[in-house]
Design a protein around this motif. Structure first.
Motif, PDB file in Angstrom:
ATOM      1  N   TYR A 299       0.790  -1.167  -0.064  1.00 11.57           N
ATOM      2  CA  TYR A 299      -0.042  -0.144   0.088  1.00 11.57           C
ATOM      3  C   TYR A 299       0.819   1.159  -0.019  1.00 11.57           C
ATOM      4  O   TYR A 299       0.521   2.288  -0.766  1.00 11.57           O
ATOM      5  N   MET A 300       1.949   1.382   0.784  1.00  7.14           N
ATOM      6  CA  MET A 300       2.802   2.514   0.820  1.00  7.14           C
ATOM      7  C   MET A 300       3.637   2.512  -0.434  1.00  7.14           C
ATOM      8  O   MET A 300       3.756   3.849  -0.705  1.00  7.14           O
ATOM      9  N   ILE A 301       3.792   1.586  -1.034  1.00  5.35           N
ATOM     10  CA  ILE A 301       4.375   1.821  -2.323  1.00  5.35           C
ATOM     11  C   ILE A 301       3.794   2.552  -3.223  1.00  5.35           C
ATOM     12  O   ILE A 301       4.073   3.277  -4.043  1.00  5.35           O
ATOM     13  N   GLY A 302       2.524   2.092  -3.138  1.00  8.73           N
ATOM     14  CA  GLY A 302       1.570   2.564  -4.296  1.00  8.73           C
ATOM     15  C   GLY A 302       1.080   3.983  -4.006  1.00  8.73           C
ATOM     16  O   GLY A 302       1.133   4.890  -4.615  1.00  8.73           O
ATOM     17  N   TYR A 303       0.987   4.190  -2.609  1.00  5.22           N
ATOM     18  CA  TYR A 303       0.589   5.808  -2.226  1.00  5.22           C
ATOM     19  C   TYR A 303       1.706   6.601  -2.072  1.00  5.22           C
ATOM     20  O   TYR A 303       1.819   7.648  -2.787  1.00  5.22           O
ATOM     21  N   SER A 304       2.745   6.261  -1.304  1.00  7.56           N
ATOM     22  CA  SER A 304       3.720   7.228  -1.042  1.00  7.56           C
ATOM     23  C   SER A 304       4.640   7.363  -2.502  1.00  7.56           C
ATOM     24  O   SER A 304       5.197   8.368  -2.912  1.00  7.56           O
ATOM     25  N   GLY A 305       4.680   6.142  -3.490  1.00 11.74           N
ATOM     26  CA  GLY A 305       5.321   6.166  -4.401  1.00 11.74           C
ATOM     27  C   GLY A 305       4.711   6.810  -5.550  1.00 11.74           C
ATOM     28  O   GLY A 305       5.086   7.286  -6.801  1.00 11.74           O
ATOM     29  N   SER A 306       3.439   7.083  -5.469  1.00 12.85           N
ATOM     30  CA  SER A 306       2.514   7.679  -6.420  1.00 12.85           C
ATOM     31  C   SER A 306       1.539   8.520  -6.093  1.00 12.85           C
ATOM     32  O   SER A 306       1.195   9.960  -6.128  1.00 12.85           O
ATOM     33  N   VAL A 307       0.255   7.929  -5.569  1.00 12.14           N
ATOM     34  CA  VAL A 307      -0.811   8.635  -5.188  1.00 12.14           C
ATOM     35  C   VAL A 307      -0.737   9.881  -4.296  1.00 12.14           C
ATOM     36  O   VAL A 307      -1.318  11.009  -4.686  1.00 12.14           O
TER      37      VAL A 307
END
Length: 395
Positions: A299-307
């Motif tokens: 989740y943090m990869i998706g959120y912090s890396g993009s969203v």
């Protein structure tokens, strides 16, 4: 709750005094309000019955100051940077916030909360104040305020493209109407709605609830590591990928990058939901104790890396010059309202829906965010002030 009036007042204050002045005033106030919290741990304060008053008043000041700063900082970054640097610089501000969360998680493993309240401001807020001290005022704000000569001097310091300087200063100087008058124009209203939608849907990916209740989530999952150290691991991934997003956003199309991030967060929330559903059904999940940590890291990869960074970048880039400050302020107001409701209702939602239901709700929210981005949010990479204005007038 106090962030809501702070966000509402951000735009008028921004336009009245200028962003740099407000940052120089608000950062010391925020720093002192955090450090004042440690006074509540003193025995003499408890004896006098002042501990709760100190904590509540400090939190009120913090909420108000943070709401103002969030609205001011992101618009300021947009207005001071050239086209190629806007995404990167906004992402770096998200990285700084992620670093603050990580330090809270890490220091909480060793120190009591009153010590953490003294450490974090020294490490994060004081450097931010020094940065604001050596930074110039927003050239677009100066142009809107009629200080065109000062605006041009700042433009020459912070921008390299002469054609971009001339065009941006011209667009900014043409803004004469009041903020409320500008909102009545259809093209401006559509842009503000798009910005607000980005903020609202961002909250339905579940980020704030996960960040605030991460230790509680790990305790409920019964992971092998201690909940505190599991939170540190998640915070490390969050901080690392916030830094990665700063490099990617230099060139990445905003819409594509945001959609990919939403898919990551949607899948990750779904995985965590499956774990808690199996646990709820009374099945033996001891062999799957790694799954919540894996899901939250993903989740943090998706959120912090993009969203995360793309939300803040797109929400300000979709706004035309005349309504940027008020549009962004309204967006942050919506974010504050949704964030307050979700965090306040978390315990009740957990009773009604179970943790699995909450994470499946966030999964749906992520996929809805992706769909809305594809069909409604314009691409803003390397778009000038004039390009954004023309887009909303034509669509």
């Amino acid at each position: 709750m106090i962030t809501i009036p702070g966000a509402v007042m951000a735009a008028p204050i921004y336009e009245k005094f200028g962003p740099r002045k407000m940052m120089l005033v608000l950062t010391p106030v925020l720093c002192l309000s955090f450090m004042a919290m440690s006074l509540a741990s003193l025995e003499v304060m408890s004896t006098m019955g002042l501990a709760q008053i100190i904590l509540l008043s400090s939190r009120v000041v913090q909420g108000f100051a943070v709401a103002l700063l969030i609205s001011i900082i992101n618009v300021y970054i947009y207005e001071i940077c050239g086209l190629s640097l806007r995404g990167t610089m906004v992402a770096l501000s998200e990285f700084w916030a992620s670093l603050g969360y990580l330090m809270c998680y890490f220091f909480a493993c060793f120190y009591s909360w009153d010590k953490v309240a003294l450490i974090i401001p020294v490490v994060t807020i004081i450097p931010s104040f020094i940065g604001a001290l050596i930074s110039p005022e927003s050239p677009l704000w100066l142009a809107r305020a009629g200080k065109e000569e000062k605006a041009r001097k700042v433009f020459k310091k912070v921008r390299c493209n002469e054609a971009e300087i001339i065009l941006d200063q011209k667009v900014a100087s043409e803004t004469k109407e009041s903020l409320l008058q500008l909102l009545t124009e259809r093209c401006h209203l559509k842009a503000v709605i798009a910005s607000c939608l980005i903020f609202i849907l961002n909250q339905f990916t579940g980020y704030l609830v996960i960040a605030v209740y991460v230790v509680h989530i790990f305790e409920a999952a019964g992971v092998g590591l201690s909940p505190q150290w599991s939170s540190v691991i998640v915070g490390l991934f969050r901080t690392a990928f916030s830094a990665v997003s700063a490099f990617i956003l230099h060139r990445a199309p905003r819409r594509l990058f945001l959609v990919v991030g939403c898919i990551f967060t949607g899948v990750a929330s779904g995985i965590i939901g499956v774990f808690f559903f199996l646990q709820h059904k009374g099945l033996d999940v001891s062999s799957l104790s790694w799954l919540p940590l894996f899901g939250l890291v993903l989740y943090m990869i998706g959120y912090s890396g993009s969203v995360g960074a793309t939300t803040w970048t797109s929400a300000v880039e979709v706004l035309p010059e005349p309504v940027r400050s008020i549009g962004f302020g309204l967006g942050v107001t919506n974010l504050s309202i949704i964030a307050f409701l979700l965090s306040k209702c978390f315990v009740g939602m957990k009773i009604i829906m179970g943790l699995y239901g909450i994470f499946w709700l966030f999964s749906c929210g992520s996929f809805i965010f992706a769909v809305v981005t594809i069909f409604y949010i314009p691409e803003t990479l390397n778009k000038s002030l004039q390009d954004i204005k023309d887009y909303w007038e034509q669509h």
